[in-house]
Design a protein around this motif. Structure first.
Motif, short mmCIF file in Angstrom:
data_model
loop_
_atom_site.label_atom_id
_atom_site.label_comp_id
_atom_site.label_asym_id
_atom_site.label_seq_id
_atom_site.Cartn_x
_atom_site.Cartn_y
_atom_site.Cartn_z
N ALA A 212 66.71 -10.45 38.06
CA ALA A 212 67.37 -10.08 36.81
C ALA A 212 66.34 -9.71 35.74
CB ALA A 212 68.27 -11.22 36.32
N ALA A 213 65.24 -10.47 35.70
CA ALA A 213 64.19 -10.16 34.73
C ALA A 213 63.53 -8.83 35.05
CB ALA A 213 63.15 -11.29 34.72
N VAL A 214 63.27 -8.58 36.33
CA VAL A 214 62.68 -7.29 36.73
C VAL A 214 63.61 -6.16 36.35
CG1 VAL A 214 62.06 -5.89 38.74
CG2 VAL A 214 61.25 -8.24 38.57
N LYS A 215 64.91 -6.33 36.60
CA LYS A 215 65.90 -5.30 36.25
C LYS A 215 65.95 -5.08 34.74
CE LYS A 215 70.81 -4.18 36.98
NZ LYS A 215 70.60 -2.82 36.67
N ALA A 216 65.90 -6.15 33.96
CA ALA A 216 65.93 -6.02 32.50
C ALA A 216 64.70 -5.27 31.99
CB ALA A 216 66.01 -7.39 31.85
N ILE A 217 63.55 -5.57 32.57
CA ILE A 217 62.33 -4.87 32.16
C ILE A 217 62.44 -3.40 32.50
CG2 ILE A 217 59.86 -4.61 32.61
CD1 ILE A 217 59.74 -7.68 32.94
N ALA A 218 62.86 -3.11 33.74
CA ALA A 218 62.93 -1.72 34.21
C ALA A 218 64.02 -0.92 33.52
CB ALA A 218 63.14 -1.69 35.72
N ASP A 219 65.18 -1.53 33.32
CA ASP A 219 66.33 -0.78 32.79
C ASP A 219 66.42 -0.76 31.27
OD1 ASP A 219 66.95 -0.45 35.44
OD2 ASP A 219 68.65 -1.84 35.43
N ASP A 220 65.93 -1.81 30.61
CA ASP A 220 66.11 -1.91 29.17
C ASP A 220 64.80 -1.82 28.39
OD1 ASP A 220 68.85 -2.27 29.53
OD2 ASP A 220 68.64 -4.43 29.71
N LEU A 221 63.86 -2.70 28.73
CA LEU A 221 62.65 -2.82 27.90
C LEU A 221 61.75 -1.59 28.01
CD1 LEU A 221 61.79 -6.57 28.45
CD2 LEU A 221 62.84 -5.51 26.45
N GLU A 222 61.37 -1.22 29.22
CA GLU A 222 60.45 -0.07 29.35
C GLU A 222 61.02 1.21 28.76
OE1 GLU A 222 57.59 -1.01 33.13
OE2 GLU A 222 59.65 -0.40 33.57
N PRO A 223 62.27 1.60 29.10
CA PRO A 223 62.80 2.82 28.49
C PRO A 223 62.94 2.71 26.97
CG PRO A 223 64.14 2.17 30.37
CD PRO A 223 63.18 1.05 30.10
N GLY A 224 63.33 1.53 26.48
CA GLY A 224 63.50 1.34 25.04
C GLY A 224 62.18 1.44 24.29
N VAL A 225 61.14 0.82 24.84
CA VAL A 225 59.82 0.89 24.20
C VAL A 225 59.31 2.33 24.20
CG1 VAL A 225 57.40 0.21 24.43
CG2 VAL A 225 59.19 -1.51 24.62
N ALA A 226 59.46 3.01 25.33
CA ALA A 226 58.99 4.40 25.41
C ALA A 226 59.76 5.29 24.44
CB ALA A 226 59.15 4.91 26.84
N ARG A 227 61.10 5.14 24.39
CA ARG A 227 61.93 5.96 23.50
C ARG A 227 61.60 5.69 22.04
NH1 ARG A 227 66.60 3.63 24.56
NH2 ARG A 227 66.26 2.25 22.80
N ASP A 228 61.55 4.42 21.67
CA ASP A 228 61.29 4.08 20.27
C ASP A 228 59.86 4.41 19.86
OD1 ASP A 228 63.90 3.24 20.22
OD2 ASP A 228 63.43 1.11 20.38
N GLY A 229 58.92 4.25 20.79
CA GLY A 229 57.54 4.62 20.51
C GLY A 229 57.40 6.11 20.26
N LYS A 230 58.11 6.90 21.07
CA LYS A 230 58.08 8.36 20.90
C LYS A 230 58.72 8.76 19.58
CE LYS A 230 59.54 12.64 23.11
NZ LYS A 230 60.30 13.25 24.20
N HIS A 231 59.84 8.13 19.24
CA HIS A 231 60.52 8.44 17.98
C HIS A 231 59.61 8.13 16.78
CE1 HIS A 231 63.61 8.80 14.93
NE2 HIS A 231 63.31 7.57 14.52
N ALA A 232 58.96 6.98 16.82
CA ALA A 232 58.07 6.61 15.71
C ALA A 232 56.90 7.59 15.62
CB ALA A 232 57.55 5.19 15.90
N ALA A 233 56.38 8.00 16.76
CA ALA A 233 55.27 8.96 16.75
C ALA A 233 55.71 10.30 16.18
CB ALA A 233 54.72 9.14 18.17
N GLU A 234 56.90 10.76 16.56
CA GLU A 234 57.39 12.05 16.05
C GLU A 234 57.60 12.01 14.54
OE1 GLU A 234 60.90 12.58 18.40
OE2 GLU A 234 59.78 13.41 20.12
N THR A 235 58.22 10.95 14.04
CA THR A 235 58.47 10.87 12.60
C THR A 235 57.18 10.70 11.81
OG1 THR A 235 58.96 8.52 12.78
CG2 THR A 235 60.83 10.02 12.85
N THR A 236 56.23 9.95 12.37
CA THR A 236 54.95 9.79 11.69
C THR A 236 54.17 11.10 11.68
OG1 THR A 236 54.88 7.47 12.35
CG2 THR A 236 52.82 8.43 11.59
N ASN A 237 54.21 11.83 12.79
CA ASN A 237 53.56 13.16 12.83
C ASN A 237 54.15 14.09 11.78
OD1 ASN A 237 51.41 13.26 14.65
ND2 ASN A 237 52.79 13.31 16.40
#
Length: 146
Positions: A49-74
């Motif tokens: 369940a922890a592996v699934k949560a990391i793969a399905d929620d955390l990694e995509p969320g961090v990547a998406r939010d990191g990209k959004h912050a980078a775009e707005t800061t740029n």
């Protein structure tokens, strides 16, 4: 507060700390001494369940939010940058902040991936370790078929 009162408070705290970290007693389930919570559990299902949560929620969320912050800061960097030879000082500061942010996001994604892999391999590692120990014990004892 008088000096003697302060000394007494320190002595009481030290005595309490010593009493709660004695190694020759069983912990009461809380406080100092490394006692585990009574609901502590580790199971293959919980790890999956922890592996699934990391793969399905955390990694995509961090990547998406990191990209959004980078775009707005740029976008902000471009707005504050020099257009006619004059610009805002904050443009350079935002660039530096963005570089740091991007490094931290990449580091977090690597850490999440590492944790995901470690959780996934834990059951396999423990099982192979148990099998290895059983095989060595069987060889040493002369008992076969274990």
């Amino acid at each position: 507060m008088a000096w003697s009162e302060w000394e007494q408070i320190k002595a009481d705290a030290a005595a309490e700390q010593f009493a709660s970290t004695r190694l020759n007693r069983v912990g009461d389930g809380g406080g100092v001494g490394g006692a585990r919570k009574p609901d502590f559990a580790s199971s293959a299902a919980a790890k999956r369940a922890a592996v699934k949560a990391i793969a399905d929620d955390l990694e995509p969320g961090v990547a998406r939010d990191g990209k959004h912050a980078a775009e707005t800061t740029n976008a902000a960097v471009k707005e504050f940058d020099a257009k006619d030879g004059y610009g805002w000082d904050c443009s350079g500061a935002l660039k530096t902040t963005l570089e740091t942010w991007e490094k931290q996001v990449k580091m977090l994604l690597r850490r999440l991936s590492s944790e995901k892999q470690a959780l996934g391999a834990t059951g396999i590692s423990l099982e192979s370790n148990d099998l290895d120990i059983a095989a060595r014990l069987a060889r040493q004892s002369g008992i076969h078929g274990i």
